[in-house]
Design a protein around this motif. Sequence first.
Motif, PDB file in Angstrom:
ATOM      1  N   SER A  89      14.047  10.325  13.878  1.00 52.82           N
ATOM      2  CA  SER A  89      12.921   9.388  13.813  1.00 52.82           C
ATOM      3  C   SER A  89      12.719   8.662  15.132  1.00 52.82           C
ATOM      4  O   SER A  89      11.578   8.440  15.560  1.00 52.82           O
ATOM      5  CB  SER A  89      13.150   8.369  12.688  1.00 52.82           C
ATOM      6  OG  SER A  89      13.193   9.002  11.433  1.00 52.82           O
ATOM      7  N   ILE A  90      13.811   8.288  15.789  1.00 56.46           N
ATOM      8  CA  ILE A  90      13.699   7.622  17.092  1.00 56.46           C
ATOM      9  C   ILE A  90      13.033   8.548  18.096  1.00 56.46           C
ATOM     10  O   ILE A  90      12.145   8.135  18.847  1.00 56.46           O
ATOM     11  CB  ILE A  90      15.090   7.157  17.588  1.00 56.46           C
ATOM     12  CG1 ILE A  90      15.590   5.978  16.741  1.00 56.46           C
ATOM     13  CG2 ILE A  90      15.039   6.768  19.062  1.00 56.46           C
ATOM     14  CD1 ILE A  90      17.055   5.657  16.941  1.00 56.46           C
ATOM     15  N   ILE A  91      13.451   9.797  18.114  1.00 53.98           N
ATOM     16  CA  ILE A  91      12.841  10.755  19.038  1.00 53.98           C
ATOM     17  C   ILE A  91      11.344  10.906  18.752  1.00 53.98           C
ATOM     18  O   ILE A  91      10.507  10.856  19.665  1.00 53.98           O
ATOM     19  CB  ILE A  91      13.549  12.119  18.946  1.00 53.98           C
ATOM     20  CG1 ILE A  91      14.939  12.030  19.576  1.00 53.98           C
ATOM     21  CG2 ILE A  91      12.715  13.211  19.636  1.00 53.98           C
ATOM     22  CD1 ILE A  91      15.771  13.274  19.408  1.00 53.98           C
ATOM     23  N   GLN A 141       8.448   9.746  21.354  1.00 57.06           N
ATOM     24  CA  GLN A 141       7.509  10.712  21.922  1.00 57.06           C
ATOM     25  C   GLN A 141       6.066  10.350  21.589  1.00 57.06           C
ATOM     26  O   GLN A 141       5.166  10.523  22.414  1.00 57.06           O
ATOM     27  CB  GLN A 141       7.845  12.123  21.425  1.00 57.06           C
ATOM     28  CG  GLN A 141       9.150  12.660  21.995  1.00 57.06           C
ATOM     29  CD  GLN A 141       9.501  14.033  21.480  1.00 57.06           C
ATOM     30  OE1 GLN A 141       9.124  14.413  20.368  1.00 57.06           O
ATOM     31  NE2 GLN A 141      10.235  14.795  22.272  1.00 57.06           N
ATOM     32  N   GLU A 142       5.861   9.826  20.381  1.00 58.61           N
ATOM     33  CA  GLU A 142       4.520   9.377  20.004  1.00 58.61           C
ATOM     34  C   GLU A 142       4.053   8.255  20.924  1.00 58.61           C
ATOM     35  O   GLU A 142       2.903   8.233  21.366  1.00 58.61           O
ATOM     36  CB  GLU A 142       4.524   8.915  18.547  1.00 58.61           C
ATOM     37  CG  GLU A 142       3.178   8.437  18.034  1.00 58.61           C
ATOM     38  CD  GLU A 142       3.232   7.940  16.602  1.00 58.61           C
ATOM     39  OE1 GLU A 142       2.208   7.425  16.138  1.00 58.61           O
ATOM     40  OE2 GLU A 142       4.298   8.045  15.962  1.00 58.61           O
ATOM     41  N   LYS A 143       4.957   7.337  21.208  1.00 55.18           N
ATOM     42  CA  LYS A 143       4.606   6.199  22.067  1.00 55.18           C
ATOM     43  C   LYS A 143       4.383   6.653  23.515  1.00 55.18           C
ATOM     44  O   LYS A 143       3.506   6.130  24.206  1.00 55.18           O
ATOM     45  CB  LYS A 143       5.730   5.150  22.006  1.00 55.18           C
ATOM     46  CG  LYS A 143       5.334   3.773  22.529  1.00 55.18           C
ATOM     47  CD  LYS A 143       6.444   2.767  22.228  1.00 55.18           C
ATOM     48  CE  LYS A 143       6.097   1.382  22.749  1.00 55.18           C
ATOM     49  NZ  LYS A 143       5.025   0.730  21.985  1.00 55.18           N
ATOM     50  N   ARG A 144       5.149   7.635  23.951  1.00 57.97           N
ATOM     51  CA  ARG A 144       4.999   8.170  25.301  1.00 57.97           C
ATOM     52  C   ARG A 144       3.793   9.094  25.425  1.00 57.97           C
ATOM     53  O   ARG A 144       3.296   9.331  26.527  1.00 57.97           O
ATOM     54  CB  ARG A 144       6.259   8.950  25.699  1.00 57.97           C
ATOM     55  CG  ARG A 144       7.482   8.086  25.912  1.00 57.97           C
ATOM     56  CD  ARG A 144       7.451   7.345  27.207  1.00 57.97           C
ATOM     57  NE  ARG A 144       7.651   8.222  28.352  1.00 57.97           N
ATOM     58  CZ  ARG A 144       7.577   7.842  29.615  1.00 57.97           C
ATOM     59  NH1 ARG A 144       7.297   6.578  29.904  1.00 57.97           N
ATOM     60  NH2 ARG A 144       7.767   8.689  30.597  1.00 57.97           N
ATOM     61  N   ASP A 186      11.379   1.411  14.034  1.00 60.48           N
ATOM     62  CA  ASP A 186      10.202   0.878  14.727  1.00 60.48           C
ATOM     63  C   ASP A 186      10.609  -0.172  15.760  1.00 60.48           C
ATOM     64  O   ASP A 186      10.119  -0.177  16.897  1.00 60.48           O
ATOM     65  CB  ASP A 186       9.213   0.276  13.734  1.00 60.48           C
ATOM     66  CG  ASP A 186       8.417   1.325  12.973  1.00 60.48           C
ATOM     67  OD1 ASP A 186       8.382   2.493  13.411  1.00 60.48           O
ATOM     68  OD2 ASP A 186       7.835   0.980  11.923  1.00 60.48           O
ATOM     69  N   LYS A 187      11.501  -1.070  15.368  1.00 58.96           N
ATOM     70  CA  LYS A 187      11.947  -2.121  16.288  1.00 58.96           C
ATOM     71  C   LYS A 187      12.815  -1.538  17.401  1.00 58.96           C
ATOM     72  O   LYS A 187      12.742  -1.992  18.561  1.00 58.96           O
ATOM     73  CB  LYS A 187      12.723  -3.191  15.513  1.00 58.96           C
ATOM     74  CG  LYS A 187      13.149  -4.386  16.367  1.00 58.96           C
ATOM     75  CD  LYS A 187      11.938  -5.135  16.931  1.00 58.96           C
ATOM     76  CE  LYS A 187      12.351  -6.376  17.704  1.00 58.96           C
ATOM     77  NZ  LYS A 187      11.184  -7.112  18.247  1.00 58.96           N
ATOM     78  N   ILE A 188      13.626  -0.543  17.072  1.00 57.44           N
ATOM     79  CA  ILE A 188      14.468   0.104  18.085  1.00 57.44           C
ATOM     80  C   ILE A 188      13.610   0.705  19.194  1.00 57.44           C
ATOM     81  O   ILE A 188      13.867   0.494  20.385  1.00 57.44           O
ATOM     82  CB  ILE A 188      15.336   1.202  17.421  1.00 57.44           C
ATOM     83  CG1 ILE A 188      16.430   0.564  16.561  1.00 57.44           C
ATOM     84  CG2 ILE A 188      15.957   2.106  18.486  1.00 57.44           C
ATOM     85  CD1 ILE A 188      17.116   1.545  15.621  1.00 57.44           C
ATOM     86  N   VAL A 189      12.591   1.456  18.807  1.00 55.59           N
ATOM     87  CA  VAL A 189      11.734   2.121  19.801  1.00 55.59           C
ATOM     88  C   VAL A 189      10.980   1.087  20.635  1.00 55.59           C
ATOM     89  O   VAL A 189      10.851   1.218  21.861  1.00 55.59           O
ATOM     90  CB  VAL A 189      10.776   3.106  19.107  1.00 55.59           C
ATOM     91  CG1 VAL A 189       9.772   3.676  20.115  1.00 55.59           C
ATOM     92  CG2 VAL A 189      11.554   4.228  18.448  1.00 55.59           C
ATOM     93  N   GLU A 190      10.525   0.036  19.986  1.00 52.02           N
ATOM     94  CA  GLU A 190       9.855  -1.057  20.708  1.00 52.02           C
ATOM     95  C   GLU A 190      10.798  -1.638  21.771  1.00 52.02           C
ATOM     96  O   GLU A 190      10.389  -1.905  22.906  1.00 52.02           O
ATOM     97  CB  GLU A 190       9.441  -2.140  19.717  1.00 52.02           C
ATOM     98  CG  GLU A 190       8.777  -3.348  20.337  1.00 52.02           C
ATOM     99  CD  GLU A 190       8.511  -4.450  19.320  1.00 52.02           C
ATOM    100  OE1 GLU A 190       8.709  -5.634  19.659  1.00 52.02           O
ATOM    101  OE2 GLU A 190       8.101  -4.115  18.175  1.00 52.02           O
TER     102      GLU A 190
END
Length: 232
Positions: free
Chosen positions: A21-23, A27-30, A223-227
């Motif tokens: 999920s983090i990946i 990638q979605e954010k990038r 969600d918070k981790i990726v942020e």
Amino acid sequence: MKKLGIVGGTGPESTIDYYQSIIAKYQEKRGTKEELPELLINSINMYRIFELLENDRTEELVDYLAEAVNSLERAGAEFAVIAANTPHIVFEEIQQKVKIPMISIIEETVSKAHEAGLEKIGLLGTKFTMENDFFKIPFTEKQKDVFVPTDSEQAYIHEKIVEELENGIVNPDTKKEYLAIVSRMIDRHGIEGIILGCTEFPMIFKPEDLSIPQLNTTEIHVDKIVETIFDE
């Protein structure tokens, strides 16, 4: 970019879910599939955590988890998470023993419930999560009511987590009973949402399964981790 450290193995199935999920969200954010976040995973022994909790050996539990985080820091992690709900029973004590910041799955779930306007919320998890107040107190401090299943329902939920979900087993009969338990909680307490307070629950609960919102703690945490990875 900040380097993440994950205390995983708590259990193994949810650690895999966190990683994938983090990946995906990174990638979605990038905006590209050709980028990957740099992260570290320290996979520890979930059954030792349960044993220490069963025997009220809290100080040993804190030391065990703090050392897991400190190992990640020594390897280069700039912040850390524990990929499970139950170990958060000693989250504050762990944070005091480590140098790098940690993201609390409970704090983020409280924020999500507040954002959704939920006031009466059900809580499912391991027996340690349902029996103790560490998950409930942050909600009651926000004037939100948290309800748990009956003792017999709690015993059933915990048994199936340990015997099935932690081993990657999704039993249709277990799912049916889990959904029935939530339905009874709606009737008994008028809950407006349900906290999936075990990171294996997304294996068995799907968004379309219930008429009330699900607070998927894994998704909320990720969600918070990726942020935070993107924070400067």
